[in-house]
Design an enzyme around this catalytic site. Structure first.
Site, short mmCIF file in Angstrom:
data_model
loop_
_atom_site.label_atom_id
_atom_site.label_comp_id
_atom_site.label_asym_id
_atom_site.label_seq_id
_atom_site.Cartn_x
_atom_site.Cartn_y
_atom_site.Cartn_z
N GLY A 52 0.84 -1.19 0.00
CA GLY A 52 0.00 0.00 0.00
C GLY A 52 0.87 1.23 0.00
O GLY A 52 2.06 1.15 0.31
N CYS A 79 5.50 -6.03 1.25
CA CYS A 79 5.79 -4.60 1.15
C CYS A 79 5.24 -3.85 2.37
O CYS A 79 5.75 -4.04 3.48
CB CYS A 79 5.26 -4.05 -0.17
N TYR A 80 4.18 -3.06 2.20
CA TYR A 80 3.62 -2.39 3.38
C TYR A 80 3.23 -3.41 4.45
O TYR A 80 3.41 -3.17 5.65
CB TYR A 80 2.40 -1.56 2.97
N HIS A 170 7.76 -7.53 -4.25
CA HIS A 170 6.41 -7.96 -4.66
C HIS A 170 6.44 -9.31 -5.36
O HIS A 170 6.71 -9.37 -6.56
CB HIS A 170 5.79 -6.90 -5.58
N GLU A 172 3.96 -11.04 -6.21
CA GLU A 172 2.77 -11.23 -7.04
C GLU A 172 2.92 -10.70 -8.46
O GLU A 172 2.08 -10.98 -9.31
CB GLU A 172 1.55 -10.58 -6.37
N ASP A 228 -17.55 -9.49 -19.94
CA ASP A 228 -18.26 -9.74 -18.68
C ASP A 228 -19.77 -9.86 -18.89
O ASP A 228 -20.41 -10.80 -18.44
CB ASP A 228 -17.99 -8.62 -17.66
N LYS A 378 -11.34 -11.35 -13.98
CA LYS A 378 -11.47 -11.33 -15.44
C LYS A 378 -10.96 -12.62 -16.11
O LYS A 378 -11.65 -13.18 -16.96
CB LYS A 378 -10.66 -10.14 -15.98
#
Ligand code: XMP
Length: 591
Positions: A52, A79-80, A170, A172, A228, A378
């Site tokens: 964040g 991270c944060y 990170h 991810e 979608d 998605k």
């Protein structure tokens, strides 16, 4: 489903990415506000605290229920989240001003569960992606330092006995190649999760849910042709049958070439019987006459949409008790962010706007709404679509903005000439950009030679405060200095021209295979040219994860040459440019 892993949202744009990556491992994960009480998270196999933008020292910065760190549930801070664990457990975090953004090399200094299989790699260090201001300088008592970088004394830390871990980088993002292995080590190795998630396997359960939620009632949709709403509509169609599911597509006249026909054909192929196309082209065009400002264009389009939707709702009797509204809302749209997210952009603003139609609001207030995709990302919606047998050309479409070509057809009321500057020319056509949290509206820098490195391009745009984008000149019918900006509006002729050039670019981009390598490819018309050839075309291919940030992509030379040849033959086209700018400082769309 009860998630095995909950990602606590500390306000980072990467929070949904973490949950998606965990789901990719076959483990169901959800996102929750960072302050969620520990009691509400009992039963989870593991908790991940996201990154964040805040500092743990800022007043009101996101925090977590401290009890979570003593419940025996494994916790992984990123991270944060890493800094927050250190801060809450009496380690020390150093406040930074400058920060570190980009690639770094991390050295694993201590074997650890979360690095299982990674440290055995022959390399001494591993590439990771960093994006942080503050950093942990001393881990909490009882924690080991597990990795360092040249600038981070505590790039990873952990207390294996308490099953608490943190990393400054990170895992991810794709730029951390061993990131998915690290997440997998945490999820399976540390938390002991089992595979329980396969979105394509959810189809029957979702259909059953639709039948239960609808009861005796029917469902109608406003469809856009996007992934979608099409997948959501198809699920309802299968669950209830074609008589009970209606769809309306509004043709605003701002759509790409062949789009209305494309949507009509695909919905017919799905077996939709009650599917209506509302031709609202003239109404939109009339309302946009003489308008030039981007916000004004958006506002008018929003208002018209509201009007058209309301009229359909009333005239087709969808407001009586027999009908509920189906929407293609997906998971990230449903989560209120806990932290100071950079703002989800105008895309959401506009969506809110459309959803504020009185008729729709009434249905929402009465709970008469069904959103079959509200727990999916998605990529998972695409997997479901494939499972349903939907055509790849439907599922793999690039995102297309609601206001359509209107925000790719630039308008102005003024006459002006390009101005020669040291780097090239300033083209006096303003487009939208984004810096920090604020939007800019500035002219464009056009250069003849494309610099070799991305850094040089970024430097060019940043050096000149009077522009927010840099484009390269690919070809013009006359020297750039002899072209002129002239008053131009959203007319049927210009929209047709844009449709034609967009179709050419799309065809060549598709045939050359380039399209499949990028996230989106806006094609923009700017009012720069000659009396005979009043417009230039700007090509804007980008790569992105979620549209929040984007990287400009180079078009392979062969495809670019072919595009240029064909575009220069289109009536009224004076030139072709390529947008070289990342987001930030530019936005993806020009508006
Ligand atoms: P920008 O231009 O802000 O765009 O960098 C980010 C992404 O959002 C899309 N976009 C929209 N999508 N309605 C939408 O559904 C909108 O009003 C809208 N405006 C922008 C844009 O195409 C890009 O993918």
């Amino acid at each position: 489903m009860t998630p095995q892993i909950t990602v606590l949202d500390a306000g980072g744009q990467y929070c949904h990415l973490i949950a998606r990556k965990v789901r990719e491992l076959g483990v169901y994960a959800e996102v929750a506000a960072s302050e969620t009480p520990a009691s509400a998270l009992a039963g989870r196999k593991g908790i991940i605290i996201s990154g964040g933008p805040s500092s743990v020292y800022d007043a009101g910065s996101p925090t977590i229920d401290r009890a979570l760190l003593g419940m025996g549930i494994p916790v992984f801070g990123i991270c944060y989240g890493h800094q927050l664990i250190a801060h809450l457990l009496d380690g020390s975090v150093q406040k930074g001003d400058q920060g570190e953004y980009g690639f770094a090399r991390v050295e694993i200094t201590r074997p650890a569960h979360i690095f299982a299989g990674i440290e055995r790699n022959q390399q001494a260090t591993h590439q990771v992606w960093m994006s942080h201001r503050d950093l942990v300088v001393t881990p909490p008592p009882g924690f080991d330092v597990m990795a360092v970088t040249s600038t981070c004394p505590v790039a990873a830390m952990g207390s294996p006995s308490r099953r608490l871990y943190g990393v400054q980088f990170h895992p991810e993002v794709a730029h951390t190649p061993s990131g998915q292995a690290i997440l997998s080590n945490f999820v399976f190795g540390v938390c002991g999760c089992t595979k329980d998630w396969d979105p394509a396997g959810q189809v029957l359960a979702v259909e059953q849910h639709i039948r239960e939620a609808a009861g005796e009632r029917n469902i109608f949709f406003f469809v856009s042709g996007g992934v979608d709403s099409t997948v959501a509509y198809t699920l309802c169609l299968r669950a209830l049958g074609p008589e009970r599911v209606h769809g309306t597509y509004v043709d605003t006249g701002m759509m790409r070439e062949g789009e209305t026909e494309f949507v009509r054909q695909h919905f017919a192929a799905l077996g939709a019987r009650a599917f209506f196309v509302e031709d609202a082209r003239e109404r939109f065009l009339a309302a946009l006459q003489g308008v030039t400002g981007p916000e004004e264009k958006r506002h008018i389009i929003g208002e018209k949409f509201v009007e058209v939707q309301q009229r359909i709702l009333e005239s087709e009797h969808y407001l009586d008790g027999q009908w509920i509204l189906g929407q293609g809302t997906i998971y990230p749209d449903t989560i209120e962010s806990g932290g100071a997210q950079a703002g989800k952009g105008k895309a959401d603003l506009i969506k809110t706007h459309h959803n504020r139609v009185a008729g729709i609001q009434k249905l929402i207030d009465e709970g008469r709404i069904i959103e079959p995709l509200s727990s999916f990302y998605k990529d998972e919606v695409r997997a479901i679509g494939r499972e349903l047998g939907l055509a790849p050309e439907l599922l793999d479409r690039h995102p297309f903005p609601g206001p359509g070509l209107a925000i790719r057809c630039l308008c102005t009321d003024s006459h002006a000439k390009p101005q020669r500057v040291e780097e090239g020319w300033i083209i006096p056509v303003s487009s939208v950009g984004v810096q920090g949290d604020s939007r800019t509206y500035r002219p464009v820098l056009a250069i003849a030679d494309v610099p070799a490195s991305e850094d040089e391009i970024a430097e060019l745009t940043n050096r000149r405060r009077d522009v927010n984008r840099t484009v390269s000149v690919v070809k013009t019918c006359r020297p750039v200095g002899e072209l002129e900006v002239h008053p131009a509006h959203l007319t049927a002729a210009r929209l047709d021209r844009l449709r034609r050039v967009d179709a050419i670019v799309r065809r060549i981009s598709g045939e050359s295979g380039f399209d499949a390598t990028i996230w989106q490819f806006p094609v923009v018309l700017i009012p720069l040219g000659t009396p005979d050839r009043p417009d230039c075309v700007v090509l804007r291919p980008i790569d992105s994860v979620d549209g929040m940030t984007a990287r400009a992509v180079r078009i392979p030379q062969g495809a670019l040459d072919q595009m240029t040849r064909e575009l220069m033959q289109v009536e009224g086209v004076a030139g072709v440019f390529c947008d070289l700018t990342n987001k930030p400082p530019a936005t993806i769309e020009w508006e």
